[in-house]
Motif scaffolding. Structure first.
Motif, PDB file in Angstrom:
ATOM      1  N   UNK A  48      60.976 -39.387 -34.229  1.00 38.18           N
ATOM      2  CA  UNK A  48      62.070 -38.490 -33.809  1.00 38.18           C
ATOM      3  C   UNK A  48      62.145 -38.401 -32.282  1.00 38.18           C
ATOM      4  N   UNK A  49      60.987 -38.389 -31.646  1.00 41.44           N
ATOM      5  CA  UNK A  49      60.983 -38.329 -30.174  1.00 41.44           C
ATOM      6  C   UNK A  49      61.544 -39.616 -29.574  1.00 41.44           C
ATOM      7  N   UNK A  50      61.240 -40.726 -30.198  1.00 41.23           N
ATOM      8  CA  UNK A  50      61.781 -42.011 -29.726  1.00 41.23           C
ATOM      9  C   UNK A  50      63.308 -41.975 -29.818  1.00 41.23           C
ATOM     10  N   UNK A  51      63.811 -41.500 -30.971  1.00 44.19           N
ATOM     11  CA  UNK A  51      65.270 -41.438 -31.162  1.00 44.19           C
ATOM     12  C   UNK A  51      65.904 -40.507 -30.130  1.00 44.19           C
ATOM     13  N   UNK A  52      65.245 -39.380 -29.892  1.00 44.78           N
ATOM     14  CA  UNK A  52      65.755 -38.403 -28.923  1.00 44.78           C
ATOM     15  C   UNK A  52      65.749 -38.989 -27.508  1.00 44.78           C
ATOM     16  N   UNK A  53      64.671 -39.647 -27.152  1.00 50.17           N
ATOM     17  CA  UNK A  53      64.561 -40.275 -25.827  1.00 50.17           C
ATOM     18  C   UNK A  53      65.656 -41.315 -25.627  1.00 50.17           C
ATOM     19  N   UNK A  54      65.882 -42.113 -26.655  1.00 52.22           N
ATOM     20  CA  UNK A  54      66.934 -43.152 -26.558  1.00 52.22           C
ATOM     21  C   UNK A  54      68.315 -42.523 -26.418  1.00 52.22           C
ATOM     22  N   UNK A  55      68.580 -41.494 -27.248  1.00 51.07           N
ATOM     23  CA  UNK A  55      69.893 -40.828 -27.177  1.00 51.07           C
ATOM     24  C   UNK A  55      70.117 -40.204 -25.806  1.00 51.07           C
ATOM     25  N   UNK A  56      69.051 -39.654 -25.270  1.00 49.98           N
ATOM     26  CA  UNK A  56      69.151 -39.001 -23.963  1.00 49.98           C
ATOM     27  C   UNK A  56      69.425 -40.033 -22.868  1.00 49.98           C
ATOM     28  N   UNK A  57      68.731 -41.149 -22.921  1.00 48.37           N
ATOM     29  CA  UNK A  57      68.964 -42.220 -21.946  1.00 48.37           C
ATOM     30  C   UNK A  57      70.415 -42.689 -22.023  1.00 48.37           C
ATOM     31  N   UNK A  58      70.906 -42.816 -23.257  1.00 48.70           N
ATOM     32  CA  UNK A  58      72.287 -43.256 -23.467  1.00 48.70           C
ATOM     33  C   UNK A  58      73.265 -42.202 -22.922  1.00 48.70           C
ATOM     34  N   UNK A  59      73.003 -40.944 -23.257  1.00 47.12           N
ATOM     35  CA  UNK A  59      73.907 -39.862 -22.844  1.00 47.12           C
ATOM     36  C   UNK A  59      73.942 -39.704 -21.323  1.00 47.12           C
ATOM     37  N   UNK A  60      72.843 -40.028 -20.668  1.00 47.32           N
ATOM     38  CA  UNK A  60      72.760 -39.799 -19.217  1.00 47.32           C
ATOM     39  C   UNK A  60      72.964 -41.077 -18.409  1.00 47.32           C
ATOM     40  N   UNK A  61      73.310 -42.157 -19.114  1.00 46.45           N
ATOM     41  CA  UNK A  61      73.524 -43.413 -18.404  1.00 46.45           C
ATOM     42  C   UNK A  61      74.648 -43.247 -17.386  1.00 46.45           C
ATOM     43  N   UNK A  62      74.460 -43.791 -16.204  1.00 48.08           N
ATOM     44  CA  UNK A  62      75.490 -43.632 -15.183  1.00 48.08           C
ATOM     45  C   UNK A  62      75.220 -42.432 -14.296  1.00 48.08           C
ATOM     46  N   UNK A  63      74.365 -41.512 -14.749  1.00 50.35           N
ATOM     47  CA  UNK A  63      73.957 -40.408 -13.870  1.00 50.35           C
ATOM     48  C   UNK A  63      72.687 -40.878 -13.162  1.00 50.35           C
ATOM     49  N   UNK A  64      72.265 -40.090 -12.190  1.00 53.87           N
ATOM     50  CA  UNK A  64      71.039 -40.465 -11.486  1.00 53.87           C
ATOM     51  C   UNK A  64      69.813 -39.796 -12.083  1.00 53.87           C
ATOM     52  N   UNK A  65      70.009 -39.055 -13.187  1.00 52.36           N
ATOM     53  CA  UNK A  65      68.930 -38.218 -13.718  1.00 52.36           C
ATOM     54  C   UNK A  65      67.766 -39.058 -14.247  1.00 52.36           C
ATOM     55  N   UNK A  66      66.587 -38.502 -14.117  1.00 50.26           N
ATOM     56  CA  UNK A  66      65.353 -39.132 -14.582  1.00 50.26           C
ATOM     57  C   UNK A  66      64.936 -38.477 -15.893  1.00 50.26           C
TER      58      UNK A  66
END
Ligand code: TZP
Ligand code: MG
Length: 210
Positions: A48-66
């Motif tokens: 579940x954490x892997x899925x969440x991490x991936x979704x977050x990376x996708x959702x924040x793509x294009x931003x500068x957020x870490x």
């Protein structure tokens, strides 16, 4: 390693993200100026954490957020996030560094000057210092440091620092005055009706204090 900015560090807590999903909260907070987002989901499985991490990376793509994963080395590696955060009771920093390699950011929680002095800057990239105040968000937290305690731990740290624990807009100026590089919050963003506006208000305080 990706360059990172500790200024406004959102720690996502699933219990406090009631009004918006964790992903929506993160997206809104980053739109409002949050610079880092940590996935901290104690009840979730590694998958579940892997899925969440991936979704977050996708959702924040294009931003500068870490994006940082709390505690779970496997989830940090498999999800492709930018880094891992560990606590004092978790895997040792050297073992965590050996597992994640040199490319991922590694953060560590510290609560005392002694722990800050032990940090090896070749292993740890930043520290979270706290709690500054008692907080219901982390019931098992260590003794609160207050601003004076925060300043002492920050001074003892050889790496950049972000303060955490009970922090709200009105504390930003004193956190920076204590020498910390940024402010980490859970409820000041996750628990609000408008996470974008909450992040924006915190960022305005950061700008005003610098
Ligand atoms: N570590 C120390 S205090 C804390 C963590 C994860 C929780 C901070 O939550 P809040 O709601 O910003 O006080
Ligand atoms: Mg931990």
């Amino acid at each position: 390693m990706k360059p990172f900015d500790l200024s406004l560090y959102l720690v996502l807590d699933p219990d406090l993200c009631q009004r918006h999903s964790m992903i929506e909260t993160a997206r809104e907070a980053v739109a409002g100026g949050a610079t880092m987002v940590q996935v901290r989901h104690k009840q979730a499985s590694t998958d579940e954490r892997i899925a969440l991490g991936r979704s977050l990376m996708e959702a924040l793509r294009g931003s500068n957020a870490t994006v940082i994963m709390n505690d779970d080395v496997t989830a940090a590696i498999e999800s492709g996030v930018d880094g891992l955060h560990i606590g004092q009771g978790d895997m040792t920093p050297s073992l965590a560094r050996a597992r994640i390699g040199s490319e991922l950011i590694l953060g560590l929680s510290v609560n005392t000057e002694g722990a800050a002095r032990l940090i090896d800057p070749a292993i740890i990239d930043y520290v979270g210092v706290g709690p500054v105040f008692a907080t219901p968000t982390k019931p098992d937290h260590e003794k609160p440091l207050g601003f004076d305690g925060l300043a002492k731990v920050v001074a003892a740290s050889p790496v950049p620092t972000v303060a955490i624990g009970g922090l709200k807009q009105e504390h930003v100026q004193r956190v920076l005055a204590a020498g910390a590089d940024g402010v980490a919050v859970v409820s000041a963003i996750c628990g609000t009706a408008d996470p974008r506006q909450a992040a924006r208000a915190l960022c305005e305080r950061l700008r005003a204090a610098r």
